[in-house]
Every structure is written in structure tokens, then in C-alpha cells.
Design an enzyme around this catalytic site. Structure first.
Site, PDB file in Angstrom:
ATOM      1  NE  ARG A 206      50.836 -33.507  36.318  1.00 44.87           N
ATOM      2  CZ  ARG A 206      50.781 -32.324  35.943  1.00 44.87           C
ATOM      3  NH1 ARG A 206      51.217 -32.019  34.693  1.00 44.87           N
ATOM      4  NH2 ARG A 206      50.602 -31.488  36.923  1.00 44.87           N
TER       5      ARG A 206
ATOM      6  N   GLY B 198      41.587 -15.315  35.663  1.00 45.07           N
ATOM      7  CA  GLY B 198      42.904 -16.208  35.820  1.00 45.07           C
ATOM      8  C   GLY B 198      44.395 -15.223  35.888  1.00 45.07           C
TER       9      GLY B 198
ATOM     10  CE1 TYR C 131      44.995 -26.826  29.617  1.00 45.69           C
ATOM     11  CE2 TYR C 131      47.276 -27.860  28.866  1.00 45.69           C
ATOM     12  CZ  TYR C 131      46.521 -26.621  28.903  1.00 45.69           C
ATOM     13  OH  TYR C 131      46.827 -25.416  28.833  1.00 45.69           O
TER      14      TYR C 131
ATOM     15  CB  SER D 282      49.253 -25.266  26.217  1.00 44.15           C
ATOM     16  OG  SER D 282      50.338 -26.021  27.110  1.00 44.15           O
TER      17      SER D 282
ATOM     18  CD  GLU E  47      50.842 -31.055  29.220  1.00 44.04           C
ATOM     19  OE1 GLU E  47      51.824 -30.490  29.735  1.00 44.04           O
ATOM     20  OE2 GLU E  47      50.400 -32.199  29.417  1.00 44.04           O
TER      21      GLU E  47
HETATM   22  P1  NAP Z   1      44.124 -19.982  35.128  1.00 43.58           P
HETATM   23  O1  NAP Z   1      44.916 -19.195  36.014  1.00 43.58           O
HETATM   24  O2  NAP Z   1      43.883 -21.610  35.325  1.00 43.58           O
HETATM   25  O3  NAP Z   1      42.823 -19.162  34.614  1.00 43.58           O
HETATM   26  C1  NAP Z   1      41.797 -20.093  33.894  1.00 43.58           C
HETATM   27  C2  NAP Z   1      40.776 -18.917  33.499  1.00 43.58           C
HETATM   28  O4  NAP Z   1      39.658 -19.820  32.787  1.00 43.58           O
HETATM   29  C3  NAP Z   1      39.957 -18.626  34.864  1.00 43.58           C
HETATM   30  O5  NAP Z   1      39.470 -17.261  34.546  1.00 43.58           O
HETATM   31  C4  NAP Z   1      38.790 -19.437  34.996  1.00 43.58           C
HETATM   32  O6  NAP Z   1      37.550 -18.782  35.622  1.00 43.58           O
HETATM   33  C5  NAP Z   1      38.393 -19.721  33.318  1.00 43.58           C
HETATM   34  N1  NAP Z   1      37.469 -20.776  33.230  1.00 43.58           N
HETATM   35  C6  NAP Z   1      37.833 -22.082  33.484  1.00 43.58           C
HETATM   36  N2  NAP Z   1      36.549 -22.704  33.191  1.00 43.58           N
HETATM   37  C7  NAP Z   1      35.864 -21.731  32.515  1.00 43.58           C
HETATM   38  C8  NAP Z   1      34.392 -22.029  32.033  1.00 43.58           C
HETATM   39  N3  NAP Z   1      33.892 -23.238  31.959  1.00 43.58           N
HETATM   40  N4  NAP Z   1      33.774 -21.023  31.648  1.00 43.58           N
HETATM   41  C9  NAP Z   1      34.311 -19.811  31.814  1.00 43.58           C
HETATM   42  N5  NAP Z   1      35.585 -19.662  32.371  1.00 43.58           N
HETATM   43  C10 NAP Z   1      36.250 -20.555  32.624  1.00 43.58           C
HETATM   44  O7  NAP Z   1      45.097 -20.077  33.720  1.00 43.58           O
HETATM   45  P2  NAP Z   1      46.193 -19.103  33.210  1.00 43.58           P
HETATM   46  O8  NAP Z   1      47.650 -19.522  33.673  1.00 43.58           O
HETATM   47  O9  NAP Z   1      45.862 -17.797  33.334  1.00 43.58           O
HETATM   48  O10 NAP Z   1      46.172 -19.631  31.639  1.00 43.58           O
HETATM   49  C11 NAP Z   1      45.350 -18.992  30.560  1.00 43.58           C
HETATM   50  C12 NAP Z   1      45.231 -19.770  29.414  1.00 43.58           C
HETATM   51  O11 NAP Z   1      46.533 -20.111  28.731  1.00 43.58           O
HETATM   52  C13 NAP Z   1      44.601 -21.108  29.922  1.00 43.58           C
HETATM   53  O12 NAP Z   1      43.743 -21.709  28.520  1.00 43.58           O
HETATM   54  C14 NAP Z   1      45.839 -22.113  29.875  1.00 43.58           C
HETATM   55  O13 NAP Z   1      45.317 -23.251  29.301  1.00 43.58           O
HETATM   56  C15 NAP Z   1      46.747 -21.521  28.798  1.00 43.58           C
HETATM   57  N6  NAP Z   1      48.204 -21.805  29.082  1.00 43.58           N
HETATM   58  C16 NAP Z   1      48.677 -21.309  30.030  1.00 43.58           C
HETATM   59  C17 NAP Z   1      49.863 -21.555  30.344  1.00 43.58           C
HETATM   60  C18 NAP Z   1      50.618 -21.386  31.771  1.00 43.58           C
HETATM   61  O14 NAP Z   1      51.955 -21.732  32.057  1.00 43.58           O
HETATM   62  N7  NAP Z   1      50.013 -20.637  32.650  1.00 43.58           N
HETATM   63  C19 NAP Z   1      50.725 -22.082  29.363  1.00 43.58           C
HETATM   64  C20 NAP Z   1      50.296 -22.360  28.015  1.00 43.58           C
HETATM   65  C21 NAP Z   1      48.827 -22.157  27.994  1.00 43.58           C
HETATM   66  P3  NAP Z   1      37.380 -19.062  37.002  1.00 43.58           P
HETATM   67  O15 NAP Z   1      38.050 -18.232  37.930  1.00 43.58           O
HETATM   68  O16 NAP Z   1      35.824 -18.744  37.176  1.00 43.58           O
HETATM   69  O17 NAP Z   1      37.533 -20.525  37.388  1.00 43.58           O
HETATM   70  N1  GDD Z   2      50.992 -29.638  39.770  1.00 45.86           N
HETATM   71  C1  GDD Z   2      51.776 -30.451  40.317  1.00 45.86           C
HETATM   72  N2  GDD Z   2      51.795 -30.680  41.651  1.00 45.86           N
HETATM   73  N3  GDD Z   2      53.180 -30.915  39.689  1.00 45.86           N
HETATM   74  C2  GDD Z   2      53.997 -31.302  40.240  1.00 45.86           C
HETATM   75  C3  GDD Z   2      54.091 -31.985  41.570  1.00 45.86           C
HETATM   76  C4  GDD Z   2      52.849 -31.525  42.132  1.00 45.86           C
HETATM   77  O1  GDD Z   2      52.990 -32.015  43.367  1.00 45.86           O
HETATM   78  N4  GDD Z   2      54.869 -32.560  41.597  1.00 45.86           N
HETATM   79  C5  GDD Z   2      55.720 -32.761  40.454  1.00 45.86           C
HETATM   80  N5  GDD Z   2      54.909 -32.020  39.459  1.00 45.86           N
HETATM   81  C6  GDD Z   2      55.378 -31.958  37.926  1.00 45.86           C
HETATM   82  C7  GDD Z   2      54.232 -32.280  37.205  1.00 45.86           C
HETATM   83  O2  GDD Z   2      54.300 -33.929  37.007  1.00 45.86           O
HETATM   84  C8  GDD Z   2      54.602 -31.642  35.802  1.00 45.86           C
HETATM   85  O3  GDD Z   2      55.655 -32.413  35.199  1.00 45.86           O
HETATM   86  C9  GDD Z   2      55.346 -30.462  36.317  1.00 45.86           C
HETATM   87  O4  GDD Z   2      55.576 -30.612  37.875  1.00 45.86           O
HETATM   88  C10 GDD Z   2      54.798 -29.220  36.131  1.00 45.86           C
HETATM   89  O5  GDD Z   2      53.488 -29.240  36.692  1.00 45.86           O
HETATM   90  P1  GDD Z   2      52.482 -27.984  36.869  1.00 45.86           P
HETATM   91  O6  GDD Z   2      53.105 -27.021  37.411  1.00 45.86           O
HETATM   92  O7  GDD Z   2      51.033 -28.653  36.943  1.00 45.86           O
HETATM   93  O8  GDD Z   2      52.211 -27.610  35.243  1.00 45.86           O
HETATM   94  P2  GDD Z   2      52.257 -28.309  33.857  1.00 45.86           P
HETATM   95  O9  GDD Z   2      53.361 -28.287  33.157  1.00 45.86           O
HETATM   96  O10 GDD Z   2      51.575 -29.545  34.061  1.00 45.86           O
HETATM   97  O11 GDD Z   2      51.122 -27.397  32.752  1.00 45.86           O
HETATM   98  C11 GDD Z   2      50.949 -26.067  33.033  1.00 45.86           C
HETATM   99  O12 GDD Z   2      51.901 -25.455  31.689  1.00 45.86           O
HETATM  100  C12 GDD Z   2      51.299 -25.908  30.510  1.00 45.86           C
HETATM  101  C13 GDD Z   2      52.427 -25.336  29.474  1.00 45.86           C
HETATM  102  O13 GDD Z   2      53.191 -26.263  29.265  1.00 45.86           O
HETATM  103  C14 GDD Z   2      49.633 -25.406  32.876  1.00 45.86           C
HETATM  104  O14 GDD Z   2      49.577 -24.090  33.243  1.00 45.86           O
HETATM  105  C15 GDD Z   2      48.864 -25.990  31.666  1.00 45.86           C
HETATM  106  O15 GDD Z   2      47.948 -25.070  31.616  1.00 45.86           O
HETATM  107  C16 GDD Z   2      49.890 -25.144  30.555  1.00 45.86           C
HETATM  108  O16 GDD Z   2      49.180 -25.331  29.266  1.00 45.86           O
END
Ligand code: NAP
Ligand code: GDD
Length: 326
Positions: A280, A11, A151, A127, A129
Site C-alpha cells: 500500500r 456483509g 478508508y 475501526s 484503522e
Molecule cells: P463487509 O463484509 O465488507 O460488508 C460491507 C457491507 O456494506 C456489505 O453488506 C455491503 O453490501 C455494504 N455496502 C457497501 N457499500 C454499500 C453501499 N454503497 N450501499 C449500501 N450498502 C453498502 O464488511 P464487514 O467486515 O462486515 O465490516 C462491517 C463494518 O465494520 C464496515 O463498516 C467495516 O468498515 C467495519 N469494520 C470492519 C472490521 C473488520 O475487521 N471486519 C474492523 C473494523 C471496522 P454488498 O454486499 O451489496 O456489497
Molecule cells: N488484503 C491484503 N492482500 N492484505 C495484505 C496482502 C494481500 O495480498 N499482503 C499483505 N497484506 C497486509 C496489508 O498490507 C495489511 O497490513 C494487512 O495485511 C491486513 O490487510 P487486510 O486483511 O486487507 O485488512 P486491513 O487491516 O487493511 O483492514 C481490515 O481491518 C480494518 C480494522 O483494522 C478491514 O476489515 C477494514 O474494514 C477494517 O476497518
């Protein structure tokens, strides 16, 4: 040489974390799904430049035996549990699999570490979230959780499990409460990448409009590469503890559109259309984090802020589209 195990290594965060740990001299192991091992060029695009330096183990969050076996084989000093179904929108479409995968996966990891190698330091990817319908702005480690999506609920369960293993079994198990973080490696389904990719396409004449949902939601957006440093820092402390990681600055989705389109000389209002399909069932309206504890205790700093992040993402998308389309 310290040994680290990363779940979710394919990821966004996993890929930057591998780079950080290799630069610090770690032996790095990762759990990947078998389908990824069979199709590395597509499923492992973020880490293909690192494959020769790391060791991969086939496994999935649904399979306790695969997780248990990997912990037995690797006996890591540090475990970064990043794997999850991480797309909030999708969690409304398939609540059951999101809850099963995310909650059981975290439970399996914690149980395996406790039973096989309890001295391993454990990081859980919590998160912002989890704050959901926020009780205060900004949100800190003491702000109550009120998740607004399956989630978010799964992450609260993971948070509680991690804290409970710390308190019950004396494990070094910590929760990072990370606010949104992005990069050119962000998945295309998330709003920032959807915007930067489509702004670049429109600029190059490859698309003519961009459909989005709620433009008024506010997020605290930082850079993934800066945030994985905080994960590592959390596992180097004397005492296990939980930390908010955020920039402290919040912007609307509309402001993100404005900045991305402006960067390529366009006005987003000429191209962005609102489509109810992307709303959503329940929304998290405003996220803004207070990371003063992480800054004080860990010595962490947010790094790149909004404007630089947007520009880096748009420029990377322009470059890759130009390469692909001649
Ligand atoms: P990401 O790009 O969506 O990566 C998710 C990873 O989880 C991928 O490597 C995916 O593998 C793996 N995965 C999903 N389902 C799986 C399963 N059933 N078994 C094994 N592996 C699985 O997420 P990220 O942005 O790097 O985020 C990393 C973590 O931080 C996540 O837990 C996310 O919820 C959390 N988080 C993210 C954010 C953010 O803003 N990015 C903020 C707060 C928390 P595949 O490649 O095989 O799909
Ligand atoms: N994805 C998406 N697509 N979001 C949209 C869109 C669209 O077309 N239009 C508006 N949005 C709004 C969503 O409703 C949300 O309020 C905001 O954009 C951000 O959406 P995402 O980028 O999908 O991120 P997220 O905040 O829901 O979740 C991400 O951040 C979390 C931490 O707060 C993910 O990375 C989660 O895994 C992570 O935990």
C-alpha cells in the site's frame, strides 16, 4: 419485540449480527442494494439461510431518500450502521467514492435517525484503522487517531459525526472501535481469507503459489461472531459511550501464513511469494488493542483467539473446496 435495522446486512458482520439478534427475539430489518435483491444467491450468500426470518429494504449509502424512507418505514429501536466500502487497499484506488460513500452514508443515517426517530439507539462501525500511524501500543479509547488511508480518514469522519450527534442532539449514538475480525465468512480480498483459501487450494492441488504484499504488518485478529456481541452490548448500556474491541494479541501476516499452512501440513515458505503490487502507498504497521474498558463496562470477552481462528477458517475452506471439486 425490539426492532433492529442493520445496514451492511449482507456483509461478514451483518450476517453474524442477524443471527445474534434473531436469537434474542428481535424483529430484524436490513438495507440492501437493489442489485443484491435481484441476485440473492450470489449477493446474499452469507444470509441466505436467514432470508425467511428478516425483512429487507432496497437502498444504498449514496441515496439519502432511500435511507430516510427506510427509517420512516421501520422506526427501529436500534440501528447498526455497518455498511461501508471496507477494503483499505481499494480506498487508495478510488479515494473519491470511498470518502463519499462512507462519510455521506454515515451522515445520511445520522440525520435521518435524528429527524425521524431520535430515540433509536445508533451504532457506528468505527475501526482500528483510525489509529493508523500509532502513537502508542496497545491502542485504547484515548489513543489519538492518525489515519493512513482514505478508508481510515472516512472512518475518523464517521466517528466524529457520531460523537457530535450524541453531544449536540442528545442521541444514544456510539462508536465501536473494532480491531480486525475474521471468520469463514470473511471476504476473499482480505489477507486472512486470501491466505486460508489459498492454503486449502494448494493442499488440494488446485493452486501452486500465493502472492502477497507486506508480510511484516501486525494485526490484532479476533472472530467476527464474538465481536458482533460487543456491538449489541454497547447499545444495551445506560449511557452512550465508545469502546475498543480487540483481543490484545498481535501477530504478523507472516505468522498467519505460517499457522495456516502448518495446519495443512505445509511450509508457507515453499509457496508464498512477495509481490510489490500488494503493498500500500502507506501502511499501518502495528495494531494491538486494549479492550479493558469493554471488558470492565460491558462484560465482553474476546472469545476465540488466533490459533483457533486460523484453524476454523482453513478447515471451512478445505470443506467447501472439497464439496465443490468432488
Ligand atoms: P463487509 O463484509 O465488507 O460488508 C460491507 C457491507 O456494506 C456489505 O453488506 C455491503 O453490501 C455494504 N455496502 C457497501 N457499500 C454499500 C453501499 N454503497 N450501499 C449500501 N450498502 C453498502 O464488511 P464487514 O467486515 O462486515 O465490516 C462491517 C463494518 O465494520 C464496515 O463498516 C467495516 O468498515 C467495519 N469494520 C470492519 C472490521 C473488520 O475487521 N471486519 C474492523 C473494523 C471496522 P454488498 O454486499 O451489496 O456489497
Ligand atoms: N488484503 C491484503 N492482500 N492484505 C495484505 C496482502 C494481500 O495480498 N499482503 C499483505 N497484506 C497486509 C496489508 O498490507 C495489511 O497490513 C494487512 O495485511 C491486513 O490487510 P487486510 O486483511 O486487507 O485488512 P486491513 O487491516 O487493511 O483492514 C481490515 O481491518 C480494518 C480494522 O483494522 C478491514 O476489515 C477494514 O474494514 C477494517 O476497518
Amino acid at each position: 419485540m425490539p426492532r433492529a435495522l442493520i445496514t451492511g446486512i449482507t456483509g461478514q458482520d451483518g450476517s453474524y449480527l442477524v443471527e445474534l439478534l434473531l436469537s434474542k427475539g428481535y424483529e430484524v430489518h436490513g438495507i440492501v442494494r437493489r442489485v443484491a435483491l435481484e441476485d440473492p444467491s450470489h449477493r446474499m450468500w452469507r444470509i441466505k439461510h436467514l432470508l425467511k426470518d428478516i425483512r429487507l429494504h432496497a437502498g444504498s449509502l449514496e441515496s439519502f431518500p432511500s435511507i430516510y424512507k427506510t427509517i420512516v418505514d421501520v422506526k427501529p429501536d436500534e440501528c447498526y450502521h455497518l455498511a461501508a466500502q471496507s477494503f483499505v487497499s481499494y480506498s487508495f484506488e478510488d479515494e473519491f467514492s470511498t470518502l463519499n460513500t462512507n462519510i455521506n452514508g454515515t451522515h445520511f443515517m445520522l440525520t435521518a435517525v435524528r429527524d425521524v426517530h431520535p430515540e433509536c439507539r445508533f451504532y457506528f462501525a468505527g475501526s482500528s484503522e483510525m489509529f493508523g500511524k500509532v502513537r502508542e501500543v496497545p491502542q485504547s479509547e484515548t489513543t489519538p487517531f492518525h489515519p493512513r488511508s482514505p478508508y481510515g480518514i472516512s472512518k475518523v469522519a464517521g466517528f466524529d459525526l457520531t460523537r457530535n450527534y450524541r453531544e449536540s442532539y442528545d442521541m444514544f449514538a456510539v462508536n465501536g472501535i473494532l480491531f480486525n475480525h475474521e471468520s469463514p465468512r470473511r471476504g476473499y480480498e482480505f489477507v486472512t481469507r486470501k491466505i486460508t483459501f489459498n492454503a486449502a487450494k494448494i493442499k488440494l492441488g488446485l493452486a501452486s503459489e500465493l502472492s502477497l504484499g507486506n508480510l511484516d504488518a501486525r494485526r490484532d485478529w479476533g472472530h467476527s461472531e464474538d465481536y458482533v456481541t460487543a456491538m449489541w452490548m454497547m447499545l444495551q448500556q445506560q449511557k452512550p459511550d465508545d469502546f475498543v474491541v480487540a483481543t490484545g494479541v498481535t501477530h504478523t501476516v507472516r505468522e498467519f501464513c505460517d499457522a495456516a499452512f502448518k495446519h495443512v501440513g505445509l511450509d508457507y515458505r515453499d509457496y508464498v511469494v512477495v509481490n510489490p503490487q500488494f503493498f500500500r502507498p502507506s501502511e499501518v504497521d502495528v495494531l494491538m488493542g486494549d479492550s479493558s474498558k469493554a471488558q470492565r463496562v460491558l462484560g465482553w470477552k474476546p472469545g476465540r483467539l488466533f490459533e483457533d481462528l486460523v484453524k476454523e477458517m482453513v478447515d471451512a475452506d478445505l470443506r467447501s473446496l472439497q464439496e465443490k471439486n468432488g
